[in-house]
Design a protein around this motif. Sequence first.
Motif, PDB file in Angstrom:
ATOM      1  N   CYS A   1      63.690 -62.508 -32.280  1.00  0.00           N
ATOM      2  CA  CYS A   1      63.240 -61.301 -32.967  1.00  0.00           C
ATOM      3  C   CYS A   1      62.671 -60.296 -31.980  1.00  0.00           C
ATOM      4  N   SER A   2      63.328 -59.133 -31.862  1.00  0.00           N
ATOM      5  CA  SER A   2      62.905 -58.171 -30.846  1.00  0.00           C
ATOM      6  C   SER A   2      61.564 -57.524 -31.213  1.00  0.00           C
TER       7      SER A   2
ATOM      8  N   LEU B   1      60.279 -65.525 -30.356  1.00  0.00           N
ATOM      9  CA  LEU B   1      60.415 -64.884 -29.053  1.00  0.00           C
ATOM     10  C   LEU B   1      61.885 -64.778 -28.680  1.00  0.00           C
ATOM     11  N   GLY B   2      62.626 -65.792 -29.088  1.00  0.00           N
ATOM     12  CA  GLY B   2      64.033 -65.779 -28.770  1.00  0.00           C
ATOM     13  C   GLY B   2      64.855 -64.901 -29.691  1.00  0.00           C
TER      14      GLY B   2
ATOM     15  N   ARG C   1      49.566 -66.765 -34.947  1.00  0.00           N
ATOM     16  CA  ARG C   1      50.069 -67.901 -34.169  1.00  0.00           C
ATOM     17  C   ARG C   1      49.446 -69.223 -34.574  1.00  0.00           C
TER      18      ARG C   1
ATOM     19  N   TYR D   1      54.262 -58.866 -29.383  1.00  0.00           N
ATOM     20  CA  TYR D   1      53.646 -59.826 -28.478  1.00  0.00           C
ATOM     21  C   TYR D   1      53.245 -59.141 -27.176  1.00  0.00           C
ATOM     22  N   ALA D   2      54.172 -58.363 -26.647  1.00  0.00           N
ATOM     23  CA  ALA D   2      53.912 -57.683 -25.380  1.00  0.00           C
ATOM     24  C   ALA D   2      52.737 -56.713 -25.528  1.00  0.00           C
TER      25      ALA D   2
ATOM     26  N   HIS E   1      56.534 -69.388 -32.935  1.00  0.00           N
ATOM     27  CA  HIS E   1      56.390 -68.457 -31.829  1.00  0.00           C
ATOM     28  C   HIS E   1      57.599 -68.515 -30.890  1.00  0.00           C
TER      29      HIS E   1
ATOM     30  N   TYR F   1      59.160 -58.918 -32.709  1.00  0.00           N
ATOM     31  CA  TYR F   1      58.119 -59.885 -32.380  1.00  0.00           C
ATOM     32  C   TYR F   1      57.799 -59.826 -30.891  1.00  0.00           C
ATOM     33  N   ARG F   2      58.835 -59.725 -30.094  1.00  0.00           N
ATOM     34  CA  ARG F   2      58.597 -59.631 -28.646  1.00  0.00           C
ATOM     35  C   ARG F   2      57.783 -58.384 -28.331  1.00  0.00           C
ATOM     36  N   GLU F   3      58.108 -57.321 -29.019  1.00  0.00           N
ATOM     37  CA  GLU F   3      57.401 -56.054 -28.788  1.00  0.00           C
ATOM     38  C   GLU F   3      55.922 -56.193 -29.151  1.00  0.00           C
TER      39      GLU F   3
END
Lengths: 610, 583
Positions: free
Chosen positions: B563-564, B560-561, B537, B570-571, B556, B566-568
Motif C-alpha cells: 500500500c503506497s 509496507l509492501g 501498529r 509511515y515515512a 505492517h 501506508y508507506r507515505e
Amino acid sequence: MMWGIRRATSTVERVVSQRRGTDRPSRLEQARDPLQAMRRLLRYLRPYRARLAGVGALVSISTVANLIGPYLVGRAVDSWTIHRDTAGMVRMVLAMLLAFLLGSSSDAVSGMLMAGISPRALQRMRQDLFDHLQRLPLRFFDMRPAGELISRLINDIDAVHQAISQNLIGMAASLLSLAGLMIAMFLLNPVLAMASLVMGPLMIGSTAWITRATRREFRQLQRNLGELSSVVEESISGIRVIRAFRGRERLIQTFRSRNQAVYESAVRANTYALLLMPLTNQLGNLFVILIAGLGGWLALRGAATVGTIVAFISYARAFVQPLRQISSIYNALQAALAGAERVFEILDLPPEPPDPPDAVSLDRVRGELCVKDLSFEYVPGVPVLRNISFHVRPGQTVAIVGPTGAGKTTLANLLLRFYEAEHGSICLDGYDIREVRRGDLRQQIGVVLQDAFLFAATVMENIRYGRPGASDEEVIRAAQLAGADVFIRQLPHGYVTVLSEQGSNLSRGQRQLLAIARVLLTDPAVLILDEATSSVDPRTELQVQQALRRLREGRTSLIIAHRLSTVRDADWILVLQDGAIVEAGTFRDLLARRGVFYRLYMSQFEGRAI
Amino acid sequence: MRAIFKLLRFLRPYWRDSMLALLSLILVVALDLSIPRMVQRLIDHGILPGDLREIQRAFFMMLILSALDAAFALMNNAFSVRVSEGVARDLREALFLRIHSLPLPALDQWSTGGLMVRLSSDAAAVQRLVQITLRIGTRAPLLIAGSILLMFQTDARLTQAALPLLLLTSGLIGFFLWRMEPLFATVQERLDRLNIILQENIAGVRTVRAFHRGDDERRRFEQASAAFTERNIRVMEQMALMGPSLSLCLNLGIVLVVWMGGWQAAHGGTTPGRIAAFVNYLQTTLNPLLILANLAQVWASASASAVRIHEILDQSTEAEEPEEAVDRLPALRPRVALEDVSFRYEGSAGAPVLHRIHLTLEPGQIVAILGPSGAGKSTLLHLLLRFYDPTEGRITLDGLDLRRLRRERFLARVAWVPQEPSLFSGTVRDNIRFGRPDAPDEEVIEAAMAAQAHEFIIRLPEGYDTWIGERGVTLSGGQRQRIAIARALLMRPDLLLLDDATSAVDLETESRILRSIREWMREGLCIIVTQRLSTARRADRMVVMEGGRVLGIGTHAELLGSCSLYREIYAAQIDEEILEVAG
C-alpha cells in the motif's frame, strides 16, 4: 378638573422596548454603590449640560402645561354650563388648545433633544470601554472566560442605554408632575391633600415588597432554567452517545423533572411579578374611593365644595400614574446602575503603563536574543519561571521542550511583553525590551499560536491583518509561500471569501496555514511558534510543517515544540522543567547526555512492539 | 398566523383554566368600568343633595367592588400564569421528545444552537403570547369596547363625533410602527456588527496585541459604533414624535367633546356629569390602544417562533422497526461484514463518503482503521452503530443484515468511544454507568482500572462521586477520554468501537489501555479508528482508507509492501510523532 391625556410617552416606550426583548431578568439587579455609579454616569452627560438644561426646562413646561390643560377643561365646562358665558368659554377653549399644543410640542422637542444626547453619551462610554480594553494588561483577559466577559459587557451597556434614553426623562417628568399635583391639591384642600400623602409610601412600599419577592423568585427561575438548558444542551451534543448507549428513556426522565421545576418556579415568579399591576390598580381605586368618601363627609360639614371633590377625584387618578411609573423606573434604574458599575469597574483597572517618552524605537533588528536571570510568577509565591538565562544568535532556531506547565508559553508571553518580566531581563539586539516601544517590539516579532485566531472578514483581510498596507499581490505571494494559495482558490469566492466566526468554516490545518501567511507578510525578524499538540491529518500536517520551515528561514525562531522533526531541525534545544532550564544543547548532545531529554525521546518508542 | 393556530392543541389540556381566566378577566373589566359610574353616582345622588346615607352606601359599595375587582384580577393572574407556563412546559417537552426521536440524518441539519433557541426562546415567545392573550391582550379590546359602549350610553352624538378621532389615533399608531419597522431592523443589524467586533477583539486579544492593531481596532469599533448611534438617534426621534402626537390627538378630541358637549349642555342637551364621564371613558381608550399596538408585535414574534417550532415538530420520527425484526441476540463472537457498502449524506451532491467497501472483520481481533481525515473512518463506525444506514450495499452481523436486527437489542452488545468523549453533568460513577445504570460498584471500578482511569479518579476530591461537567470538576482531555473508555468497557460489549479515543492520552498509558482492551475483548471484535501510526501498529490488522475507499488491509509488513499510502504515512509520521511528555 383633570380632564386630559397626560403623556403617552412612557407606554409607547414600553411598547418599543419590549420589541427589543429587553425584558430579561437582568433588570432585577442592584448596584453596590448606586450613588457613586450615578455620579460617574452623569459625568458622561456633562458635555450636554446646556442641552440637558433645555430638556429640563421643556419637561417642566410640558408638565405644567399638561397639568393646566385638564384644569382648563374643567373650567371651560363650568363657565359654559354654570355661568353660560360663551366668551369665557371661547377663551378657555383657546387657552386649552394652547396648553395642549405647548405640552405636546415641548414633549416632542425634549424627546428629540434627548435622542441626540443619550445615544452619543453611550457611544462615548462604549468607546472608552473599548479603548480601555485595548490597553488592559493581558492578565485581565486570562483571568476570566471571554464569552462571559463579552455577554456581560453587552448586557450592561444596553441596560445603561435603556436607562438614560427612557427613564431619565420619565423620572423627571413623573417627579415634576407629582410635585405639581401636590401643590394643586394643597391649594385646593389641605385636609384632603394630607390624606393623599399616605398614598405615596403605601404605593412605593408595596411595589418594593413585590419587587423584592419577584427578584428572589426570578433568581430561582433563572437557576432552574440554566439547569434545564444544560440538560438539553448536553443531550443534543451527546446525542450519539445517548443513542449508542440507549440512554433515551433515562434522559427523558431527567428532562421531565427539570422541566417541571422550571414550570413551578416560573409560576411562582410570574404570580409575584403580575401582582404588581392589579395591586397598584386597586390602590389607585382605593385612593379614589377614600377621597370620595372623605370628601363627601367633608362636603356635608361644609369643609369642601362639590367642585373641589370632583377635581380631587381627578387628581387622585392622575396621582397614581407617576407613582406607578416612578417605582417601575426605579427598578430599571437600579439594573442600569448595576450595569454601569461593572463597566466602571473595568474602566478603573490600571492599564498597561504607556511607553515612556524616551522609549527606544526599533527599526529593523538582527534578531539577537539574550535572556538573563529571568524569573516570573503569575500568582505571588508560585514561580513559573526561575532564573532562566540563554542567548540566541540571529537566525538560530531554538526548540523549547518540556511538560505542560513547565513555563514554555510564559516565556513567549514575556518576550512579547503580554506580561512584564519582574526579575531579570530580556534583550533584543542589546536593548532591554522594557525600554523599547511596545509597538516596535511586537512588529519585530511574529507569532503563530496553537489555535490560529481568524476574524469574520475575508481571507485577504485576515492575511493582511499584520500589515494593513500590503497590496493584493503581496498577500497572494505570502499565501503561496505558506502553501495556502491552493486551498484559498478552492474556496467559494477565493481570496474574498468571508470566513465565518473565528474561521470555523476552515479546517484547523487551513487556519494555521492562514496564520502562517499572515506572519510571513509582516516579515518579522524574530518568530515565536507554538506548535499544535494534536495532529491534523497527515497531509495538511506536512504542509504546515513545510510552511513553518519556510517561515523560519533567516529568522531567529523560538519554537514551543511538540514534534520530533522540529526538535531535530533546531540548532539547539532548551529543556524546561518546573520553570527552570534543566538541559540545553544540540539534539545529539542531549541524547548523548542520557538525561531528561533522552527519557522524553525514548518514551516515543516504548511499547511500540505489541 | 396559521402556525400559531396549529399550536392550539397545546392549549387543550388547559381549556378549563383558560375559560376561568377569561371569565375573571371580563369581570375585572366590568368592575373597572363601573367604578367611575359609582363615583358619579356618589356625586350626583350623595354629595349634591347632601345625603349622608347615600354617600356611605356608595362608599361601601365601591369598597366591595374594589375588593372584588382585586380578587378577580388575582384569579385571572393565577389561571393565566398556570395556563401559559403549562403550555410552555408541554411545548418544551414535545420539542425535546421529538428531537430525541428524530433519525440522525434529519438531526444533522440542525445546529445545537438552533435547537436550543427553539426549546428556550421560541417556547418563551409562545408562552408570552398565551399569557398576554389571557390578560391585557383581551382586556385591552374589552376596555375599548366597553368604553365606547358606555360613551354611547352617555351621549350618542358626542360618541359619533369622537369615533373618527379614535380611528385617527389608531391610524397614527400604525403609521409610526410602520415607519419604525425598517429602522428597528437596521438598528439590530448594526448592534450585531458592533458586538461581533467586541467579541473578536476579546477572543482574539493575543492576535490583536501581537500585531499591534489596537489603534485600528479602535477605529473599526468607532465607525461601527457611530453607525449604530446614528440609527439609534433616528429611532429615538421617531419615538419622541409618536408619544406627544398621540396624546395631542386625544387631547384635541377632548377639547372637541368639551366644546360640543358644553354647547349642548348650555342648551339643555346634556349635563356636566355626563361630559365628565364621557371624557373619562375617552381617556380610558388610549392605553388599551397602545397595548394593542404592542400585542401586534407579540403576535408577530410568536408566530415567527411558532413557524420555527413546527420545523421540528413536523419532522417525522425514526422509522418504525420492521415487524419481523430479529429479536435474538447476536452471537458472542461477532463476525462483521460490509458488503459493497456505499454511503452519502442525505442531500449531499458530492462524492460519496464511503464508496463500495468490502470488508470482513473476524472476532477476537483488534482492527485499526488508518487514514487521513475525510477518509470516511468515523462514518464507517457510525454505520456500524446504525446512526445511519448504508445508501447501497449492506452490513451484516453473522450473516444477518443490521437493519433486520432490533436496534435496542443490537446496541446493547455494542459499545463506542467517540472522538469527543461527551460526558454528562453528574458524578464520575454515573458517567461510567451511563450504558448500564444498574452495574455494581465493583464492575465500575474494574472498568475504570482497565481504562487506566481508576488512579486519577480516586485522587479527585470525592473519588467516584466527584461531580463533573458544568459546575463540577473540569477534567483534562485525556481524563475525559479514559472515562469514556471505562463507560464503554462496562457494557461488556461484543463489538467495541474506538474513534480516535486515545488521542489525548500519552503513549505509555495508551499502550496499557490497549493491552487491557485486548484482555477485556478476548472473544469480541474491537475496531480502532486512529490517525496515529503508533496506535494503529498495536492492532492485529490495519485497514488503510482514503477518500471513502479501502486502499489496503494487512499487517505492517504486508502494508509496507502493498500500500503506497501506508508507506507515505509511515515515512511522514515516523518523523512527526508527537513528543508525548509525561505532564
